[in-house]
Design an enzyme around this catalytic site. Sequence first.
Site, PDB file in Angstrom:
ATOM      1  NE  ARG A 184      -1.204  -2.042   3.375  1.00 24.87           N
ATOM      2  CZ  ARG A 184      -1.889  -2.842   4.196  1.00 24.87           C
ATOM      3  NH1 ARG A 184      -2.428  -2.367   5.285  1.00 24.87           N
ATOM      4  NH2 ARG A 184      -2.023  -4.127   3.911  1.00 24.87           N
TER       5      ARG A 184
ATOM      6  CG  ASP B 229      -2.361   0.590   6.885  1.00 24.92           C
ATOM      7  OD1 ASP B 229      -3.572   0.870   6.797  1.00 24.92           O
ATOM      8  OD2 ASP B 229      -1.938  -0.331   7.611  1.00 24.92           O
TER       9      ASP B 229
ATOM     10  CG  ASP C 283      -4.200   0.420  10.859  1.00 20.32           C
ATOM     11  OD1 ASP C 283      -5.197   0.485  10.115  1.00 20.32           O
ATOM     12  OD2 ASP C 283      -3.297  -0.424  10.720  1.00 20.32           O
TER      13      ASP C 283
END
Length: 302
Positions: free
Chosen positions: A221, A224, A226
């Site tokens: 990716r 990312d 989170d």
Amino acid sequence: MNTAGCTDRITLTGIAVTTPHGVLDHEKREPQRFFVDVVIECDLSGAGHSDDLGATISYAEVAQDVERIMTQPPVDLIETLAEQVAASVLQRPAAEAVEVTVHKPDAPAGVRFSDIGLSGPSVTIRREQHRPVAIALGANLGDRVATLRSAVRSLDRLPGLELIAVSRLFETDPVGGPEQPDYLNAVAVGSTRLAPWTLLERLHEIEAGRGRTREIRWGARTLDLDLLQVGDPAAGTDLRFDTPELTLPHPRAAARAFVLAPWADADPAATLSVGGAAVPVHDLLDSSDRSGIRPGPDWSPL
């Protein structure tokens, strides 16, 4: 940080309670009229689209809490009552800020007030939500450092989020998924007034702006982001959710050294709720497998 507030409001006006409060002895014995106004700032877009009460704040519950607080044993000041109402409202995950006005129209002030409306003394306070938050960042495609630096700067400009610290970069072997390049990982810690689902939506928007796609689980990716934790487990204020859209605290954070190492670097005093107990992130890192983690390149994220 951009401190612009949410434009959505829930308003409760004129909650009426007859109860004894005041500095004078007779005010503590003889019930008087009080009226309370509450204006709650929150993101109502999710509730508007889903028709789900869980995505908003129940005004009936807020009104009942106001009545409970106002009918407690007498206190001297309406300022105290306003603070307690505000604190009660801010316990709700969706509440970003609240304005509370307590009217005391029959207060013995030694002068005559108009009989029109809610004439007489009142106190208005405004309080904002300030919850600790931890956000993990990772990238393994393209110019990883530039992407992560850009993401941090977007976070720093996000209304309702104040960054306090960002970790050093850690280079890590990929865990799970297909064969892919190594990651660069970091963690940003700060304070937020946003509801968790609102903050998660903003993180997804920042990811999408850097070309993030979600076609392969645990695949490579460009970026990312989170949401690891909202609130403070050590103080018992961390928020817990388990829905298809959002799980808090992050269900795999305690077992991921590539999250724990930068988190401990950004906030050496951080704790994570594990099995209902607040466990220092440093302790979790010490018991984890760090063989796939090494120092990343130097950077200046802010």
